[in-house]
Design a protein around this motif. Structure first.
Motif, PDB file in Angstrom:
ATOM      1  N   VAL A 168      34.618  91.687  21.407  1.00  0.00           N
ATOM      2  CA  VAL A 168      35.157  90.819  20.356  1.00  0.00           C
ATOM      3  C   VAL A 168      34.278  90.894  19.113  1.00  0.00           C
ATOM      4  CG1 VAL A 168      35.767  88.452  19.809  1.00  0.00           C
ATOM      5  CG2 VAL A 168      36.126  89.340  22.120  1.00  0.00           C
ATOM      6  N   GLU A 169      32.974  90.768  19.358  1.00  0.00           N
ATOM      7  CA  GLU A 169      32.057  90.769  18.212  1.00  0.00           C
ATOM      8  C   GLU A 169      32.140  92.078  17.435  1.00  0.00           C
ATOM      9  OE1 GLU A 169      28.433  89.824  20.140  1.00  0.00           O
ATOM     10  OE2 GLU A 169      29.151  87.786  20.586  1.00  0.00           O
TER      11      GLU A 169
ATOM     12  N   GLY B 161      36.407  84.203  16.287  1.00  0.00           N
ATOM     13  CA  GLY B 161      36.662  84.396  17.695  1.00  0.00           C
ATOM     14  C   GLY B 161      37.566  83.334  18.274  1.00  0.00           C
TER      15      GLY B 161
ATOM     16  N   ARG C 180      37.872  80.216  22.605  1.00  0.00           N
ATOM     17  CA  ARG C 180      37.156  81.122  21.736  1.00  0.00           C
ATOM     18  C   ARG C 180      36.664  82.284  22.586  1.00  0.00           C
ATOM     19  NH1 ARG C 180      31.846  79.591  18.100  1.00  0.00           N
ATOM     20  NH2 ARG C 180      32.041  81.358  16.691  1.00  0.00           N
TER      21      ARG C 180
ATOM     22  N   THR D 105      34.221  85.478  23.284  1.00  0.00           N
ATOM     23  CA  THR D 105      32.929  86.035  22.904  1.00  0.00           C
ATOM     24  C   THR D 105      32.780  87.363  23.616  1.00  0.00           C
ATOM     25  OG1 THR D 105      31.948  84.801  24.705  1.00  0.00           O
ATOM     26  CG2 THR D 105      31.790  83.823  22.509  1.00  0.00           C
TER      27      THR D 105
END
Lengths: 689, 240
Positions: free
Chosen positions: A334-335, A279, A328, A330
């Motif tokens: 994204v995950e 990420g 980054r 999250t």
């Protein structure tokens, strides 16, 4: 339920209007969202598939361990705090397996200098102070390797505060820093020369409290966070073999060319990132943009935000403010993308109405997910459009509904007031207080006016009829008198004949019958005679008190065996009246009371001054009025006597009282005294007549 | 020679009954059903007394007209009105029509005959010799029972027979209250309280017409009426 309440309840139905508008808005919102999700995903897919080959190669051969290094717009001040770093709190985390020691590292460059911020944090109970060796202190050892050589810094200050650094390996490596002790560790902020281009770093921390020395471990397998290896002993104890075993982490600058390339896919309201498998942001379309290229978030009122959350709240997560330049990414999209699935997600910032829609698409190279393209749209546009439409629709329909309800309420209260007025006037007319001609609403053109006119007709008919009934007795008595006279004179003549005893007996009976008929006929005409008498009455100003006391004295003389008492003030009570008629009315009331009660009962007459006149009351004990009869008591030919006397009684007495009192503009009422104490007849006479 | 009485009454049964009764008492009676025939016959020969019904056939007040016409023929002809309507009483009693008495139709024949006798007696007394005259004096009031004449301060007060007997009842015991029922008995009339009240009123009016300061006839509310004892009226004679 009153008419008004019914209509107001009905008007509540108009509230369905804003409700249905609300539903429509929600539908529209959902539709717009779906459209936007689809288009976002499409553009993310486009970016992912169009990723230039050299970036794909670079992704494939990216170092296993790296620390993202961001270009800083302003140099952070060296004070140990991270709040002047744009990516505050988003440092790369190194952690031991048991999590007792963690190091968060932020890296950035500005004007050919490398900035590093180490935040060391201990998740363990502090060691007893006794075990702490004297002179033992926290220590940080840092190695920086670049094509020009190796720099080594060992930092172990005696006290927190500013630092001057010099590379132990002799190369030009002057730097400054700042050491800050924190409750659970320490922070070191450093500014070093060289700008970190093409550099790898390795570090070693030795927190005195743990008695251990930890270093960034080589990455064996892909984990959530890069590892930290520890061993007991001071830095010197392990220094011998450390640099060899050190796991170098690359200082990875942003892929600026890729950022510029991505910027070609973004517009004013959208932003495209390329993130790695964890990420971490590798490229950001916004960094290629001018610093003030983004419009400030629109200011919205709490009402708008609240309304919007009402419409779309169930599908939007609330989120803290999005960092301007995230290190980054999250979140769900994204995950999911890093797990190989395309996804979208929505979030809304708490304080602004900015709603962000993120779409993530995995970047698959050789069958492996190596990165993800994330496209984010700050959907202020959509929000504002819906907000404005929402506001306008809600305001319009609410105003309409309120206006409609108000109009209905006004109409209802007016209708109900008119109906009440009419009904009051009709009941007044039924009690002879209002003339049928003066009924309200008669000239109105609607149904109520018609009702009023019909009521007027009805009341007139009733009045005519009762007039007819009232005069009927008088007319009838006139008509009956002639045949009665025939019978009577015939009987008189017959009685002068020679009759035997039987005939004479029959004659007497016939005469008795005629006498009774005569009595009835006389009683029937009494009322009309009285009306004539009232018209012919002589009005004069007399002392009512004297009149009443003389009358009562008369009753006491006439009915010596009965108790008739008087209660009247001594003062004079002048009244313009017809004394004959008043005395006659009093006669009737007292006579009535005397005839209805037994010899032991008492009749009392009382006279007193009232508000604007006089009150004359006749009370007696020992009798009672029937409850259902009281309003008809004063009508003609109504008798309430339980037993009929010898004399035919047609109940004209109280009717005469009513006529007399009405001629004086007064009123007479009858009621049972409480506790069965008897009956009271009350005459009220206004003094101003 | 028997006295001649004319009865004008449209109701044949009543007329015949009255004719029969009066004949039985020795009077010569002729009956007429309407005004025209009565007037035609009576013009030829005046009777000694006329009994007239107020309502004659279609003429609601035909009796009044007939009375006026008869009065035109003779001022002294005694006239008795018969009436079924109480409202007529006021018209008659004003004596604008010159009636001598009036009776309601529910009177018994005995009463009728008594009135007729009383009226003849008054006519006789006026026209002829006075016998042992019974004269009552109450202050300025002179009351002759025989002649049925009443005068106040030496001025004659024209009372009808009914009024005469009511007044007689009152003055027999000055100061005593006479109830309406007693007055009714004494005057041989069977009427209601209301009628007695109007009789009293009319008597008062007639006296006041002679002497505006007349104040002798007193209403005792709740009981009846009384003749105030002389003295308050300033009479010089005192009670007899």
């Amino acid at each position: 339920m009153k008419l008004k309440s019914k209509l107001v309840a009905l008007s509540l139905v108009t509230l369905l209007l804003p409700w249905s508008g609300w539903k429509l808005l929600q539908e529209m919102e959902r539709y717009l969202r779906e459209a936007q999700e689809t288009s976002l995903l499409a553009s993310a897919r486009l970016v992912a598939s169009a990723l230039p080959l050299d970036f794909q190669t670079r992704l494939s051969f990216a170092p296993d361990a790296y620390v993202p290094m961001r270009g800083l717009r302003h140099p952070p001040s060296l004070d140990g705090y991270d709040d002047d770093w744009p990516e505050a709190g988003q440092g790369m985390e190194f952690r031991t397996g048991d999590g007792t020691v963690s190091v968060s590292l932020l890296a950035g460059r500005h004007a050919e200098r490398l900035y590093l911020l180490f935040a060391v944090r201990l998740e363990m109970a502090p060691a007893p102070s006794g075990r702490l060796a004297h002179g033992a202190a926290d220590q940080l050892t840092l190695l920086i390797r670049n094509p020009r050589g190796l720099l080594r810094y060992t930092i172990s200050p005696g006290a927190p505060g500013p630092l001057q650094l010099r590379s132990e390996t002799g190369e030009a490596g002057q730097g400054e820093g700042f050491w800050l002790d924190t409750p659970r560790g320490f922070r070191v902020e450093l500014s070093l020369p060289g700008g970190g281009v093409d550099s790898d770093i390795a570090f070693q921390v030795a927190p005195a409290a743990t008695g251990q020395t930890c270093w960034n471990a080589p990455v064996a397998a892909r984990q959530d966070a890069p590892g930290l290896a520890c061993r007991a002993g001071t830095s010197e104890d392990i220094a011998a073999d450390w640099p060899a075993r050190a796991a170098w982490a690359n200082l990875m600058p942003e892929w600026r060319r890729l950022s510029s390339w991505l910027a070609g896919f973004a517009d004013a309201s959208s932003r495209v990132w390329l993130v790695d498998r964890d990420g971490w942001v590798l490229a950001d379309s916004d960094s290629a943009r001018m610093p003030d290229g983004r419009a400030p978030a629109p200011q919205t009122t709490w009402l708008q935000r609240w309304l919007y959350r009402l419409v779309a709240g169930s599908r939007t997560d609330l989120q803290d403010e999005w960092p301007a330049d995230p290190m980054r990414l999250t979140g769900h999209a994204v995950e999911a993308a890093l797990n190989g699935r395309e996804a979208t997600s929505w979030s809304q910032e708490l304080d602004t109405a900015v709603v962000r829609n993120s779409a993530g698409v995995p970047v698959v190279i050789d069958g492996r997910v190596l990165a993800a393209i994330v496209v984010q749209n700050s959907s202020e546009g959509l929000l504002l459009v819906t907000n404005r439409a929402l506001g306008r629709l809600l305001f319009t329909t609410l105003a309409l509904a309120i206006g409609l309800a108000g109009a209905l309420w006004y109409f209802a209260s007016r209708l109900s007031r008119r109906v009440r007025r009419l009904s009051g006037a009709v009941s007044g007319a039924m009690e002879d207080r209002v003339e049928p001609e003066s009924l309200p609403l008669r000239s109105d053109r609607d149904e109520l006016g018609e009702l009023a006119r019909n009521n007027e007709k009805l009341l007139r008919a009733v009045a005519d009829y009762s007039q007819y009934l009232q005069t009927l007795a008088g007319k009838l008595s006139h008509e009956l008198q002639t045949p009665l006279a025939i019978t009577r004179s015939s009987l008189d003549n017959l009685s002068n004949q020679d009759l035997d005893a039987d005939s004479r007996r029959f004659l007497e009976r016939a005469r008795e019958g005629v006498d009774r008929q005569t009595g009835i006929v006389r009683a029937m005409s009494e009322a009309s005679r009285l009306e004539a008498a009232i018209e012919a009455a002589e009005w004069e100003r007399v002392d009512l008190s004297g009149l009443v006391s003389r009358s009562v004295a008369g009753y006491q003389t006439l009915h010596a065996g009965r108790r008739v008492s008087l209660e009247a003030p001594e003062e004079a009570m002048p009244l313009q009246c017809a004394p004959d008629l008043l005395a006659q009315a009093l006669d009737k009331l007292v006579g009535n009371a005397l005839s209805l009660t037994g010899p032991d009962d008492e009749v009392s007459v009382s006279l007193r001054r009232a508000d604007a006149g006089y009150e004359l009351a006749v009370r007696n004990t020992g009798s009672r009025l029937p409850d259902d009869f009281q309003d008809r008591l004063f009508d003609s030919l109504v008798s309430v006597r339980a037993r009929r006397g010898e004399e035919p009684h047609l109940g004209l007495g109280l009717y005469i009282v009513r006529l007399v009192v009405a001629a004086h503009h007064g009123e007479v009422t009858a009621r049972n005294l409480p506790d069965g104490a008897g009956v009271e007849f009350l005459i009220r006479l206004p003094a101003g007549v | 020679m028997a006295r001649h009485i004319a009865i004008v009454e449209d109701e044949a049964s009543i007329r015949h009954n009255y004719e029969d009764a009066l004949r039985r008492y020795g009077y010569q009676v002729s009956g007429f059903a309407d005004r025209d025939s009565a007037l035609a016959a009576l013009k030829r020969r005046l009777p000694d007394l006329v009994i007239i019904d107020v309502g004659l056939g279609d003429e609601v007040e035909g009796g009044f007209d007939l009375c006026r016409e008869l009065r035109g023929l003779s001022r002294s002809l005694p006239i008795i009105f018969l009436t079924a309507r109480d409202s007529d009483l006021d018209v008659i009693s004003g004596l604008r029509l010159g009636a001598d008495d009036y009776l309601t139709k529910d009177i018994s024949i005995q009463h009728l005959v008594a009135r007729v006798v009383a009226l003849f007696r008054r006519v006789e007394a006026l026209s002829g010799g006075t016998r042992d005259e019974q004269l009552l004096e109450r202050g300025p009031l002179k009351f002759s029972v025989e002649r049925m004449e009443v005068s106040w301060k030496d001025t004659a007060v024209p009372l009808t027979v009914t009024e005469f007997w009511i007044l007689h009842s009152l003055i027999r015991h000055p100061g005593h209250v006479r109830t309406r029922a007693q007055l009714m008995d004494d005057a041989s009339v069977l009427v209601d309280d209301q009628t007695i009240t109007s009789h009293i009123k009319r008597i008062r009016r007639k006296f006041v017409a002679v002497d505006p300061s007349f104040d002798q006839l007193d209403t005792v509310y709740g009981a009846g009426y009384r003749w105030k004892p002389a003295g308050s009226n300033g009479g010089a004679h005192g009670a007899a």
